[in-house]
Design a protein around this motif. Structure first.
Motif, short mmCIF file in Angstrom:
data_model
loop_
_atom_site.label_atom_id
_atom_site.label_comp_id
_atom_site.label_asym_id
_atom_site.label_seq_id
_atom_site.Cartn_x
_atom_site.Cartn_y
_atom_site.Cartn_z
N ASP A 75 37.71 53.26 20.09
CA ASP A 75 37.49 54.62 20.59
C ASP A 75 36.06 55.04 20.27
O ASP A 75 35.80 55.81 19.34
CB ASP A 75 38.50 55.58 19.93
N ARG A 76 35.12 54.52 21.05
CA ARG A 76 33.71 54.86 20.88
C ARG A 76 32.99 54.57 22.19
O ARG A 76 33.57 54.01 23.13
CB ARG A 76 33.07 54.07 19.74
N GLU A 77 31.70 54.95 22.24
CA GLU A 77 30.93 54.74 23.46
C GLU A 77 30.38 53.31 23.51
O GLU A 77 30.08 52.71 22.46
CB GLU A 77 29.77 55.74 23.54
N PHE A 78 30.23 52.79 24.72
CA PHE A 78 29.63 51.48 24.95
C PHE A 78 28.54 51.62 26.00
O PHE A 78 28.69 52.37 26.97
CB PHE A 78 30.68 50.45 25.41
N ASP A 79 27.45 50.89 25.81
CA ASP A 79 26.31 50.96 26.72
C ASP A 79 26.38 49.85 27.77
O ASP A 79 26.72 48.69 27.44
CB ASP A 79 24.99 50.83 25.96
N TYR A 80 26.05 50.19 29.02
CA TYR A 80 26.00 49.23 30.12
C TYR A 80 24.76 49.48 30.95
O TYR A 80 24.25 50.62 31.02
CB TYR A 80 27.25 49.33 31.01
#
Length: 656
Positions: A8-13
Motif C-alpha cells: 500500500d504505497r506509491e510506485f513510479d512508472y
C-alpha cells in the motif's frame, strides 16, 4: 490496485509521449507489476523520481476520465488512517467499477434551475432552526445534531436544508440507511430543487445505471446527491452540506475492510472541507451526542412544550396500578388488555393500528418446553423455526433442512415452545382477536411502503413500518424483552431507536394517538420512551460507556485471528509496551476470548483453525496512533508471510 497491506504505497512508472495527454492525475491505468498486469490510478505527474532502480513503462491508459479526484483521494487517505486499513480497500468502496459505454455518453449540467425556498415555518419549532437555515444559505460551516420531532416529515426537512444550501451556491450530499429512505428523500428533494439537479445513488440501481449517475456527479451535473453508505464518497463538487440520517442503523456500517461507518466518514469529510454537517434522527446515538459534548456540533432540538404537543401518549405495561388489578395476567400476557383496548379505540375511530414485532416469519425460534434448551439443527447446529402453522416440521434457518421429529438433546422431550413470535404468527393472533379487520404484514423482502384504504392492523418488523396517511391511531410495541435482552452492548440504544421510529408514525396525543409498549415501565429504556427523551438517553448511554471504557469515550480495536497470528501482530505493533509512542505505552489489552457468535471468520483462514478475539483499548486522543501502529504491523507481517492474516476493526459496532 494491490490488495496486500505491505504494497500500500506509491510506485513510479515512465509515461510514453503518446500517453502523456491522457495519463493525468485521477485516471485509471494498467501497469505491469511483478510480471502481471494490474489496475491502478495515476496520483501525480513528476519529472523526477526517488526510485534508485530501473523504472517500468505504463502499459496503457484505461480511460481519460479523472475518476479519482484530489478531494476523494484525501478522504480515502484519512479513512485508511482512521480505520487501520489500506487505501486500495477504501478506493474500492469509493469508486465504482468502470463501464466504457457509459463513459462515452455526454452529461450536460442543468443550464438554469429554480430552487424553492425552504419552509422556515416548520423549522421555527426547533430552537435555532431558522438561524441554521440562514447559515446554510450563507455557506457557513454550521454543524448540528438534529432531533426530529415525532410525526415530522424528516425527508421534507432535509430537503429544506438542501434547498437552503443550493440557494447559497453550494452542493449537498445526504446519506440514508436504505432504498426506501433514498426514495422518500429523492421525492422531497425533487419538489424543492428539481429532478435535473438531484441524483440518487444506491446499489439497487444496477452497475450500469449507478455508474451513469455517479459520472453525472463527477462531471458536475448534480447539486443534491442522495444515497446509501457508499455514497458518502461521491465526488460532489463544492460540497456545502453533508447529512447523515438515522446514524444508528447498522446498514451504515460497511461490512468490507476497513469497515468504516458512514457517519465517521461524513464527519471526516466535513472537517476536511470545512463545510456544514448534520446528523439527524428520531433517536440519538452516543457517538452523535459525543460530537455535541465536544463542541464540534450543536443541538438542533425542539422545546419540551413543542414536543408535548407533537408526541403521542406512551403507556407501558405496568404504568397503571388500577390496570394491573383489572388484568392480573397482563404482566405475562403477550397481548394484554391495555394493548387490545388501545387497538380497538383506534379502529373504532377509523384509524389504522401499527403493531411492531422484533422478528419476521412465523415462529423464528424454538426451544424445549420442559428444559428451555434452544432447538438446533442436527446437521449444522443452526436455529430451528416454524414457517407456518401447518408446517411438516421445523426448518433450519441456516441450511434449510427440515426436522420432522424434534427431540430435545438435553432431556429427550418432544414438546417444543416458541422463543420468539414472528410477524406472520402475530398477524394470525390479531386476525382472531379482531375478526373482519384487514391485516397487513410488512417485513423482510415484502415491505409495504404506505397503507391506504380502510383502517386496519399493520404488523411490521423494525424498519419496515409503512407510513399511514395522517398517522396511526395507535402503535403496539410487542416482545420488548426480545430486543432489550439481546447479548449486545448496544441493545438498549438500538431498542429505543426502533421504538421511537415506530412511535413517530402515530398521531399526537391531542388527536388520540397512543403507543403501548408491552414491557415493564421501570426499565430505563422504557422510561426514556415514555418521556420521549432521546437526548437524555444518549447522554446516559455516553456516560455509561465512559464509565466502563467503551467507544466513543475511548478508541478500541478488535483483532480477530488465530492466537499465534494475533500475538504476532500485537508484538510487532509494540502493544503492550513502554515505548515512546503514547498509544503503545497506554494501550490496554483485553482477551483473548472466543469469536462472538454470529461474527464472521476472517477470510482466508483454514476452516478448522480456532479463531480468537483480542481487544486493544486506548484513550481517545491516541486513536490515530493506535491505528497507525496496527496498520504498520499488518504491513510488516503481510510481507513476512509467516502468520495467517488478522482482521483489524477499529471501533466496531458490536463487540460480542
Amino acid at each position: 490496485m494491490l490488495t496486500v497491506p505491505h504494497l500500500d504505497r506509491e510506485f513510479d512508472y515512465l509515461v510514453r509521449e503518446e500517453q502523456s495527454d491522457d495519463a493525468q492525475p485521477g485516471v485509471r491505468v494498467r501497469v505491469r507489476f511483478h510480471g502481471r498486469l494490474v489496475d491502478a490510478f495515476v496520483l501525480e505527474r513528476r519529472w523526477n523520481t526517488d526510485h534508485q532502480g530501473q523504472l517500468g513503462w505504463l502499459d496503457r491508459v484505461v480511460s481519460p476520465e479523472r475518476v479519482l479526484t484530489a478531494e476523494v483521494r484525501r478522504l480515502a487517505d484519512a479513512v485508511a488512517a482512521r480505520y487501520a486499513g489500506t487505501r486500495p480497500d477504501v478506493l474500492r468502496l469509493a469508486i465504482p467499477p468502470r463501464h466504457a459505454r457509459v463513459e462515452k455518453e455526454t452529461t450536460s449540467a442543468a443550464a438554469s434551475f429554480e430552487v424553492a425556498a425552504p419552509d422556515r415555518e416548520q423549522w421555527e419549532r426547533y430552537a435555532g432552526g431558522p438561524a441554521f437555515l440562514t447559515a446554510l444559505e450563507e455557506g457557513r460551516a454550521a454543524r448540528a445534531v438534529w432531533q426530529a420531532l415525532p410525526g415530522e416529515s424528516w425527508a421534507d426537512r432535509i430537503a429544506d436544508m438542501a434547498a437552503a444550501t443550493v440557494r447559497g451556491g453550494r452542493r449537498v450530499l445526504a446519506v440514508v440507511p436504505d432504498q426506501r429512505d433514498v426514495d422518500a428523500l429523492w421525492h422531497s428533494a425533487v419538489e424543492r430543487c428539481g429532478a435535473e439537479v438531484v441524483v440518487a445513488l444506491s446499489a439497487g440501481l444496477g452497475p450500469t445505471a449507478r455508474y451513469r449517475r455517479w459520472l453525472s456527479v463527477l462531471r458536475g451535473g448534480a447539486h443534491v446527491v442522495i444515497g446509501t453508505r457508499s455514497a458518502v464518497f461521491a465526488p460532489v463538487h463544492d460540497l456545502g452540506l453533508v447529512v447523515v440520517w438515522d446514524d444508528g442503523d447498522d446498514t451504515l456500517s460497511e461490512p468490507r475492510a476497513p469497515y468504516p461507518h458512514a457517519r465517521e466518514v461524513a464527519m471526516l469529510r466535513a472537517h476536511q472541507l470545512r463545510c456544514a454537517a448534520v446528523i439527524g434522527g428520531f433517536a440519538r446515538t452516543a457517538e452523535a451526542h459525543a460530537l455535541v459534548r465536544s463542541g464540534w456540533a450543536h443541538d438542533l432540538v425542539a422545546s419540551r412544550a413543542v414536543l408535548r404537543e407533537r408526541a403521542p401518549r406512551v403507556v407501558a405495561l405496568d404504568d397503571d396500578g388500577y390496570e394491573q388489578e383489572r388484568d392480573p395476567a397482563a404482566r405475562t400476557a403477550r397481548l394484554p388488555s391495555v394493548a387490545l383496548r388501545a387497538a380497538r379505540t383506534a379502529l373504532q375511530a377509523d384509524r389504522s393500528v401499527l403493531v411492531q414485532v422484533p422478528r419476521r416469519g412465523y415462529v423464528p425460534s424454538l426451544a424445549c418446553a420442559r428444559c428451555r434448551t434452544v432447538a438446533r439443527c442436527r446437521h449444522c447446529t443452526g436455529p430451528l423455526s416454524l414457517t407456518d402453522r401447518l408446517a411438516a416440521g421445523a426448518e433450519c434457518r441456516w441450511c434449510g433442512r427440515v426436522d420432522p421429529a424434534l427431540r430435545c438433546v438435553r432431556c429427550g422431550s418432544d414438546a417444543v415452545r416458541a422463543v420468539v413470535i414472528g410477524a406472520r404468527r402475530t398477524a394470525e393472533e390479531f386476525g382472531r382477536a379482531f375478526p373482519g379487520v384487514p391485516v397487513v404484514t410488512s417485513s423482510g423482502d415484502s415491505i409495504v411502503r404506505t397503507v391506504d384504504g380502510p383502517a386496519g392492523l399493520v404488523i411490521a418488523t423494525p424498519g419496515a413500518e409503512p407510513a399511514a396517511p395522517g398517522g396511526y391511531g395507535a402503535a403496539l410495541l410487542l416482545d420488548g424483552w426480545a430486543l432489550l435482552g439481546r447479548q449486545d452492548l448496544r441493545a438498549a440504544e438500538d431498542t429505543l431507536r426502533r421504538w421511537l421510529a415506530a412511535a413517530a408514525l402515530v398521531r399526537p396525543h391531542s388527536d388520540g394517538g397512543t403507543v403501548v409498549v408491552v414491557t415493564e415501565a421501570a426499565i430505563p429504556t422504557v422510561q426514556m420512551l415514555i418521556r420521549w427523551d432521546p437526548v437524555g438517553a444518549a447522554g446516559a448511554e455516553l456516560d455509561a460507556r465512559a464509565e466502563v471504557g467503551l467507544p466513543p469515550s475511548v478508541h478500541m480495536a478488535a483483532l480477530d485471528g488465530t492466537a499465534d497470528a494475533v500475538a504476532a501482530l500485537l508484538a510487532e505493533a509494540g502493544i503492550p509496551g513502554t515505548g515512546a509512542e503514547p498509544a503503545v505505552a497506554s494501550a490496554e489489552v483485553l482477551g483473548p476470548v472466543d469469536l462472538p457468535v454470529g461474527a464472521r471468520r476472517p477470510p482466508g483462514l483454514d476452516p478448522a483453525a480456532e479463531v480468537v478475539r483480542m481487544l486493544v483499548r486506548v484513550r481517545r486522543e491516541h486513536g490515530l496512533a493506535l491505528a497507525s501502529a496496527l496498520r504498520g504491523a499488518t504491513a510488516v507481517l503481510s510481507a513476512r508471510r509467516e502468520h495467517d492474516p488478522v482482521r483489524v476493526q477499529i471501533d466496531p459496532l458490536h463487540f460480542g
